[in-house]
Design an enzyme around this catalytic site. Structure first.
Site, PDB file in Angstrom:
ATOM      1  N   TYR A  26       1.377  21.975   6.777  1.00  0.00           N
ATOM      2  CA  TYR A  26       1.948  20.637   6.881  1.00  0.00           C
ATOM      3  C   TYR A  26       3.054  20.435   5.857  1.00  0.00           C
ATOM      4  O   TYR A  26       2.946  20.896   4.716  1.00  0.00           O
ATOM      5  CB  TYR A  26       0.877  19.576   6.607  1.00  0.00           C
ATOM      6  CG  TYR A  26      -0.060  19.305   7.751  1.00  0.00           C
ATOM      7  CD1 TYR A  26       0.310  18.462   8.786  1.00  0.00           C
ATOM      8  CD2 TYR A  26      -1.333  19.870   7.776  1.00  0.00           C
ATOM      9  CE1 TYR A  26      -0.567  18.177   9.823  1.00  0.00           C
ATOM     10  CE2 TYR A  26      -2.219  19.591   8.808  1.00  0.00           C
ATOM     11  CZ  TYR A  26      -1.833  18.744   9.828  1.00  0.00           C
ATOM     12  OH  TYR A  26      -2.691  18.465  10.854  1.00  0.00           O
TER      13      TYR A  26
ATOM     14  N   TYR B 285      -5.423  26.032  10.942  1.00  0.00           N
ATOM     15  CA  TYR B 285      -5.387  26.143   9.475  1.00  0.00           C
ATOM     16  C   TYR B 285      -6.788  25.997   8.886  1.00  0.00           C
ATOM     17  O   TYR B 285      -7.648  25.350   9.482  1.00  0.00           O
ATOM     18  CB  TYR B 285      -4.413  25.130   8.858  1.00  0.00           C
ATOM     19  CG  TYR B 285      -4.725  23.669   9.125  1.00  0.00           C
ATOM     20  CD1 TYR B 285      -5.657  22.969   8.346  1.00  0.00           C
ATOM     21  CD2 TYR B 285      -4.062  22.971  10.129  1.00  0.00           C
ATOM     22  CE1 TYR B 285      -5.922  21.630   8.580  1.00  0.00           C
ATOM     23  CE2 TYR B 285      -4.331  21.632  10.370  1.00  0.00           C
ATOM     24  CZ  TYR B 285      -5.266  20.973   9.589  1.00  0.00           C
ATOM     25  OH  TYR B 285      -5.530  19.652   9.823  1.00  0.00           O
TER      26      TYR B 285
ATOM     27  N   ARG C  68      -9.453  24.502  11.415  1.00  0.00           N
ATOM     28  CA  ARG C  68      -9.156  23.506  12.445  1.00  0.00           C
ATOM     29  C   ARG C  68      -8.525  24.189  13.651  1.00  0.00           C
ATOM     30  O   ARG C  68      -7.612  25.002  13.490  1.00  0.00           O
ATOM     31  CB  ARG C  68      -8.145  22.450  11.942  1.00  0.00           C
ATOM     32  CG  ARG C  68      -8.552  21.533  10.819  1.00  0.00           C
ATOM     33  CD  ARG C  68      -9.753  20.644  11.070  1.00  0.00           C
ATOM     34  NE  ARG C  68     -10.015  20.161  12.414  1.00  0.00           N
ATOM     35  CZ  ARG C  68      -9.441  19.118  13.023  1.00  0.00           C
ATOM     36  NH1 ARG C  68      -8.542  18.401  12.403  1.00  0.00           N
ATOM     37  NH2 ARG C  68      -9.783  18.754  14.240  1.00  0.00           N
TER      38      ARG C  68
ATOM     39  N   HIS D 263      -3.979  21.455  16.668  1.00  0.00           N
ATOM     40  CA  HIS D 263      -4.100  20.060  17.100  1.00  0.00           C
ATOM     41  C   HIS D 263      -2.865  19.268  16.712  1.00  0.00           C
ATOM     42  O   HIS D 263      -2.144  19.617  15.785  1.00  0.00           O
ATOM     43  CB  HIS D 263      -5.345  19.397  16.488  1.00  0.00           C
ATOM     44  CG  HIS D 263      -5.299  19.334  14.994  1.00  0.00           C
ATOM     45  ND1 HIS D 263      -5.638  20.398  14.197  1.00  0.00           N
ATOM     46  CD2 HIS D 263      -4.932  18.341  14.142  1.00  0.00           C
ATOM     47  CE1 HIS D 263      -5.492  20.071  12.922  1.00  0.00           C
ATOM     48  NE2 HIS D 263      -5.056  18.826  12.856  1.00  0.00           N
TER      49      HIS D 263
ATOM     50  N   HIS E 234      -1.986  15.206  15.814  1.00  0.00           N
ATOM     51  CA  HIS E 234      -2.526  13.864  15.569  1.00  0.00           C
ATOM     52  C   HIS E 234      -1.708  12.862  16.377  1.00  0.00           C
ATOM     53  O   HIS E 234      -0.478  12.947  16.403  1.00  0.00           O
ATOM     54  CB  HIS E 234      -2.439  13.519  14.086  1.00  0.00           C
ATOM     55  CG  HIS E 234      -3.261  14.424  13.202  1.00  0.00           C
ATOM     56  ND1 HIS E 234      -4.536  14.108  12.812  1.00  0.00           N
ATOM     57  CD2 HIS E 234      -2.993  15.638  12.651  1.00  0.00           C
ATOM     58  CE1 HIS E 234      -5.007  15.084  12.045  1.00  0.00           C
ATOM     59  NE2 HIS E 234      -4.097  16.027  11.923  1.00  0.00           N
TER      60      HIS E 234
HETATM   61 FE   LIG Z   1      -4.522  17.972  10.997  1.00  0.00          FE
END
Ligand SMILES: [Fe+2]
Lengths: 246, 206
Positions: A112, A151, A161, A164, A166
């Protein structure tokens, strides 16, 4: 000046057994952040039935293109080029037009662009990782982006995870406000994810999995996934339902 | 088999996660991408009424401030009108009544500036005391939490507010009342939100 109107139709009650509960012990962060008392149930008033409105003045036309909205001129982010598209509907299966949809995601390596993310996968200089758009008159929306990577995260020692995105949606009432996550069809990490598993009903989990959509794919260019979003539906009758003399 | 009802199910919620800022407040995540971030001006320059600052912490069940929260506020103007076509009244130009703020990464403090809302007519002709609707999301919060902020100096209106009176336990009603003070000539309301524990804030299923 016109008088405020209190005769406004209510939204259907939220199915709290379809949503994740506040407390989900395998998602450890929820343990100390979950209210222990029951929610107090409110019948809708104008405070819940109204909500913010957004227009095209609030955003730029390219805000829904994550492939270009943070890229250097002539460059583009690394990763699988995808379209994410679908409709925002309500529980009555009616489109929700002119509503704001905002998304954010990791880059193709699972990193991110956030000052608190320290994962060793690199930042992509051409990828910001956020986008926003307003649904059209048919409730339709469209984003172009790259497929996010999986990640690792600290929960159990080896939690990853699934890929995905959000998703944040407004609808037309504060009672419809929703944040969720979109997953991708066929991802083997979905079934082991403690955040996915906060949702108790397997059918509800399926509702968060975007489907590969070959018809919307642009040949030789970008592959497509379809993801419809459903917000709370609304009664067709007004709530001023007290009988005379009551 | 009886007929099908053909309703859809609401999309289930998932946590906003620790990086909610990227999507909803990218400046706070550490980068500039949009010409304008949304939700930074609730009342606009023309709104009538008392200018106020609202601030607080969000506190977890251990008693620690939560530092990755995003809050959204939704309120009427000082005449009790929401900026929404169905509410039927008029609001000042530039008054949106909606804003979003994040908690500080170091201290957990959040704050926004607005005007104090007026009372709003509720159901069945019962007037609701002035209030700001709040929606709270964060890592570890699986579905956004709704609460209402009421004002300490509206004791009489609060006492007859139909929502406050739905709360059976009088002690818990106190969790919805923001404390008023003056600081550098400005009116400040303090509203700490406890997610869990003895002083747990009242949250609503709206
Ligand atoms: Fe996330």
């Amino acid at each position: 000046m016109t008088k405020p109107n209190q005769n406004m139709a209510e939204y259907y009650q939220r199915d709290r057994r379809w949503h994740p509960p506040a407390y989900a012990k395998d998602y450890k962060t929820s343990v100390a952040r979950s209210p222990k008392f029951s929610l107090i149930s409110l019948e809708n008033t104008p405070s819940e039935i109204t909500g913010p409105r957004f227009g095209h003045n609030d955003l730029a036309p390219t805000d829904n293109d994550l492939i270009s909205n943070y890229a250097q001129p002539g460059e583009s982010p690394i990763g699988e080029r995808i379209i994410v598209h679908g409709r925002v509907l309500d529980e009555n299966a009616r489109p929700v037009p002119n509503t704001l949809v905002e998304i954010w995601q990791a880059n193709a390596g699972g990193r991110y662009r956030h000052k608190k993310d320290t994962y060793l996968a690199p930042i992509d200089p051409n990828f910001g990782g956020c986008g926003r758009t307003i649904t059209d008159e048919n409730g339709y929306y469209y984003f172009r982006t790259v497929k996010p990577g999986a990640y690792p995260w600290r929960n159990w020692v080896n939690d990853w995870r699934p890929a995905h995105i959000h998703v944040s949606v407004f609808g037309s009432a504060f009672a419809q406000r929703l944040i969720t996550q979109l997953y991708f069809e066929g991802d083997p990490l979905i079934k082991s994810c403690p955040i996915v598993a906060t949702i108790p009903d397997p059918d509800a989990i399926e509702q968060l999995i975007a489907r590969l959509d070959m018809n919307a794919t642009i040949p030789l260019d970008t592959i497509a996934y379809k993801f419809d979003i459903v917000l709370r539906g609304r009664r067709s009758t007004l709530f001023e339902n007290r009988l005379e003399g009551n | 088999m009886p007929q099908q009802l053909d309703y859809l199910k609401e999309t289930p919620s998932q946590t906003a996660g620790p990086y909610v800022h990227i999507g909803l407040a990218p400046g706070a995540a550490g980068f500039q991408i949009y010409d304008q971030e949304l939700g930074q001006d609730i009342a606009g320059p023309n709104a009538a009424g008392e200018r106020i600052r609202v601030e607080g912490l969000v506190i977890d069940g251990i008693g620690s401030p939560v530092k990755d929260v995003l809050l959204e506020a939704w309120q009427a103007n000082s005449a009790g009108v929401y900026a929404h076509p169905e509410h039927g009244g008029e609001v000042e130009e530039g008054f949106r009544g909606w804003g979003r703020v994040i908690t500080d990464f170091e201290t957990g403090e959040w704050a926004f500036e607005t005007v104090k809302p007026g009372p709003v007519m509720g159901r069945n002709g019962q007037m609701m005391a002035p209030h700001i609707n709040l929606w709270i999301v964060a890592r570890g919060i699986n579905i956004g939490l709704n609460t209402r902020l009421y004002f300490e100096d509206e004791a009489e209106a609060n006492a007859s507010d139909p929502i406050i009176n739905v709360i059976e336990w009088e002690k818990r009603r106190e969790t919805l009342i923001a404390k008023r003070s003056e600081r550098d000539g400005q009116t400040v309301y303090r509203f700490d939100i406890c997610l869990q524990g003895e002083d747990e804030t009242v949250f609503f299923d709206i």
